[in-house]
Every structure is written in structure tokens, then in C-alpha cells.
Design a protein around this motif. Structure first.
Motif, PDB file in Angstrom:
ATOM      1  N   MET A  39       0.659  -1.289  -0.156  1.00  0.00           N
ATOM      2  CA  MET A  39      -0.093   0.099  -0.049  1.00  0.00           C
ATOM      3  C   MET A  39       0.965   1.336  -0.034  1.00  0.00           C
ATOM      4  O   MET A  39       0.618   2.229  -0.657  1.00  0.00           O
ATOM      5  N   LEU A  40       2.001   1.403   0.772  1.00  0.00           N
ATOM      6  CA  LEU A  40       2.838   2.298   0.804  1.00  0.00           C
ATOM      7  C   LEU A  40       3.674   2.448  -0.623  1.00  0.00           C
ATOM      8  O   LEU A  40       3.808   3.889  -0.889  1.00  0.00           O
ATOM      9  N   THR A  41       3.870   1.448  -1.167  1.00  0.00           N
ATOM     10  CA  THR A  41       4.556   1.737  -2.398  1.00  0.00           C
ATOM     11  C   THR A  41       3.507   2.127  -3.234  1.00  0.00           C
ATOM     12  O   THR A  41       3.968   3.122  -4.338  1.00  0.00           O
ATOM     13  N   LEU A  42       2.268   1.829  -3.269  1.00  0.00           N
ATOM     14  CA  LEU A  42       1.223   2.551  -4.064  1.00  0.00           C
ATOM     15  C   LEU A  42       1.112   3.984  -3.927  1.00  0.00           C
ATOM     16  O   LEU A  42       0.890   4.712  -4.871  1.00  0.00           O
ATOM     17  N   ILE A  43       1.215   4.493  -2.724  1.00  0.00           N
ATOM     18  CA  ILE A  43       1.415   5.913  -2.418  1.00  0.00           C
ATOM     19  C   ILE A  43       2.219   6.563  -3.093  1.00  0.00           C
ATOM     20  O   ILE A  43       2.328   7.779  -3.664  1.00  0.00           O
ATOM     21  N   ALA A  44       3.425   6.080  -3.074  1.00  0.00           N
ATOM     22  CA  ALA A  44       4.730   6.601  -3.660  1.00  0.00           C
ATOM     23  C   ALA A  44       4.497   6.626  -5.171  1.00  0.00           C
ATOM     24  O   ALA A  44       4.629   7.780  -5.757  1.00  0.00           O
ATOM     25  N   PHE A  45       3.963   5.636  -5.598  1.00  0.00           N
ATOM     26  CA  PHE A  45       3.853   5.606  -7.168  1.00  0.00           C
ATOM     27  C   PHE A  45       2.798   6.519  -7.817  1.00  0.00           C
ATOM     28  O   PHE A  45       3.043   7.346  -8.615  1.00  0.00           O
ATOM     29  N   HIS A  46       1.460   6.351  -7.258  1.00  0.00           N
ATOM     30  CA  HIS A  46       0.483   7.143  -7.727  1.00  0.00           C
ATOM     31  C   HIS A  46       0.767   8.457  -7.138  1.00  0.00           C
ATOM     32  O   HIS A  46      -0.067   9.331  -7.878  1.00  0.00           O
ATOM     33  N   GLY A  47       1.206   8.829  -5.967  1.00  0.00           N
ATOM     34  CA  GLY A  47       1.457  10.138  -5.710  1.00  0.00           C
ATOM     35  C   GLY A  47       2.504  10.861  -6.248  1.00  0.00           C
ATOM     36  O   GLY A  47       2.889  12.122  -5.950  1.00  0.00           O
ATOM     37  N   SER A  48       3.485  10.166  -6.779  1.00  0.00           N
ATOM     38  CA  SER A  48       4.734  10.773  -7.387  1.00  0.00           C
ATOM     39  C   SER A  48       5.694  11.299  -6.365  1.00  0.00           C
ATOM     40  O   SER A  48       6.698  12.077  -6.538  1.00  0.00           O
ATOM     41  N   PHE A  49       5.658  10.704  -5.211  1.00  0.00           N
ATOM     42  CA  PHE A  49       6.484  11.143  -4.055  1.00  0.00           C
ATOM     43  C   PHE A  49       7.592   9.975  -4.100  1.00  0.00           C
ATOM     44  O   PHE A  49       7.463   8.705  -4.112  1.00  0.00           O
ATOM     45  N   ASP A  50       8.780  10.710  -3.398  1.00  0.00           N
ATOM     46  CA  ASP A  50       9.653  10.073  -3.164  1.00  0.00           C
ATOM     47  C   ASP A  50       9.478   9.500  -1.739  1.00  0.00           C
ATOM     48  O   ASP A  50       9.552  10.433  -1.003  1.00  0.00           O
ATOM     49  N   LEU A  51       9.521   8.057  -1.483  1.00  0.00           N
ATOM     50  CA  LEU A  51       9.242   7.771  -0.199  1.00  0.00           C
ATOM     51  C   LEU A  51      10.225   6.731   0.180  1.00  0.00           C
ATOM     52  O   LEU A  51      10.421   5.656  -0.327  1.00  0.00           O
ATOM     53  N   LYS A  52      10.565   6.818   1.583  1.00  0.00           N
ATOM     54  CA  LYS A  52      11.418   5.815   2.103  1.00  0.00           C
ATOM     55  C   LYS A  52      10.727   5.618   3.527  1.00  0.00           C
ATOM     56  O   LYS A  52      10.970   6.641   4.169  1.00  0.00           O
ATOM     57  N   ILE A  53      10.661   4.482   3.773  1.00  0.00           N
ATOM     58  CA  ILE A  53      10.105   4.075   4.973  1.00  0.00           C
ATOM     59  C   ILE A  53      10.703   2.906   5.905  1.00  0.00           C
ATOM     60  O   ILE A  53      10.845   1.807   4.901  1.00  0.00           O
ATOM     61  N   LYS A  54      11.225   3.046   6.888  1.00  0.00           N
ATOM     62  CA  LYS A  54      11.747   1.723   7.449  1.00  0.00           C
ATOM     63  C   LYS A  54      11.238   1.674   8.842  1.00  0.00           C
ATOM     64  O   LYS A  54      11.138   2.731   9.614  1.00  0.00           O
ATOM     65  N   CYS A  55      10.776   0.508   9.346  1.00  0.00           N
ATOM     66  CA  CYS A  55      10.302   0.136  10.511  1.00  0.00           C
ATOM     67  C   CYS A  55      10.629  -1.125  11.162  1.00  0.00           C
ATOM     68  O   CYS A  55      10.482  -1.999  10.290  1.00  0.00           O
TER      69      CYS A  55
END
Length: 192
Positions: A39-55
Motif C-alpha cells: 500500500m505504501l508503494t502505491l502511495i509513492a507511485f500514484h502520488g509521485s512522491f519519493d518515499l523511504k520508510i523503514k520500521c
């Protein structure tokens, strides 16, 4: 560029989020929860955001703390990256289909946190993620990003399709509402 890096460490989780709102959809996601990564990958792709999340979280307990803390940290990063919100479009409303499912996602970058969430699931889990925790993710994001978010599932049968349409709509609505379109603060009050 509008960027932020936020870290959140508790006894339950250790979360790091790097966000570039003006990105290209590049992402590096590792939450320990495969479906949430999707789901977070979808946010990055469809929002055109560069997103790095580590948890790393206490997944031996369940996925609640991890999902909520990622929502909080991502929301804080979004708020920081927006800075003073000067010139943003502010509003967005989108209908997004995913096969038989259709959702409506509406965003107001208002500095007033509020979530309206209407999704009914037939399953308790998608992958290893509890379906109750999707609401917890959005509630946490909204509280830290300080946005108004309305999510309505119009219809759908497959739970995977339902939530995927929501996340795609969320990504696109965030992108559209955060676009810079003027030099003004988009409020008759002069502040957001």
C-alpha cells in the motif's frame, strides 16, 4: 524541493520516514508487514512522491503499533515537507476504481485534523495485516499531517480491491492538493 526526514522511536517501534513531495515515485519501503509495504508503494507511485520508510516494530504482539506509528511519522513528514503551504491547491476529490471496487477520497490540507472513514471489510486480515488497522493508519496520518480526509467506499466485493482503490485515491488526492498553483495562502483567513 519540499522534503522531510522524521524519526520516531518508542519502546514498541523504530520508524524512519524520508519524503520528497516533489519526487518521481521512487520508493524504498520495509515495514515488516508485506501488505502495508504494498500500500505504501502505491502511495509513492500514484502520488509521485519519493518515499523511504523503514520500521522495526513489535510484530510479535500484533501489527497495530507498527501501522499506527508509521501513520504518525509519515503524517509528520508530510506536514514538515509542506512547510507554510503557500500556493498549494489545498483541495482534491477523486473517484478511483480498482476492478469492481470504487472509492471516493477527499482531501483538504486545512490544518484541521479530521477523518471520515467508511469502508466495510468482509475479511479480518489482508496478508498479515489486520483490516481494522487501515483506519488506524489514516487516523494517525491525519492527526500529524493536520489534514481533513474523507474516505468513502462506494461499492466493491473484493477487500484487496477496496483498500487498493482507497490507497491509490489517497495518493493522488495528496499529490493534487499539495500542488503549488499560486503565490498565495489558500485561505480567506490568510493562514492555514
Amino acid at each position: 524541493m519540499r522534503k522531510a526526514k522524521i524519526e520516531r522511536k518508542t519502546l514498541e517501534t523504530n520508524v524512519s520516514v524520508e519524503l520528497n513531495i516533489d519526487g518521481n515515485g521512487n520508493c524504498d519501503i520495509d515495514t515488516g508487514i508485506g501488505f502495508l509495504d504494498h500500500m505504501l508503494t502505491l502511495i509513492a507511485f500514484h502520488g509521485s512522491f519519493d518515499l523511504k520508510i523503514k520500521c522495526s516494530g513489535d510484530l510479535q504482539v500484533d501489527d497495530h503499533h507498527t501501522v499506527e506509528d508509521i501513520g504518525l511519522t509519515f503524517g509528520a513528514a508530510f506536514a514538515e515537507a509542506l512547510k507554510n503551504k503557500k500556493g498549494i491547491k489545498r483541495y482534491s476529490s477523486l473517484y478511483i476504481p480498482m476492478d469492481e471496487a470504487l472509492s471516493l477520497v477527499v482531501v483538504d490540507i486545512s490544518n484541521r485534523p479530521f477523518l471520515q472513514y467508511n469502508i466495510n471489510f468482509t475479511r479480518e486480515r489482508l496478508g498479515e495485516m489486520d483490516t481494522q488497522n487501515f483506519k488506524e493508519f489514516f487516523k494517525a496520518f491525519v492527526s500529524e499531517a493536520r489534514i481533513t480526509l474523507h474516505i468513502n467506499q462506494i461499492y466493491g466485493e473484493n477487500d484487496h480491491h477496496k483498500i487498493e482503490s482507497v490507497f491509490k485515491g489517497f495518493a493522488r488526492a495528496l499529490r493534487e492538493s499539495s500542488e503549488v498553483i499560486s503565490d498565495n495562502i489558500p485561505s480567506s483567513k490568510g493562514v492555514l
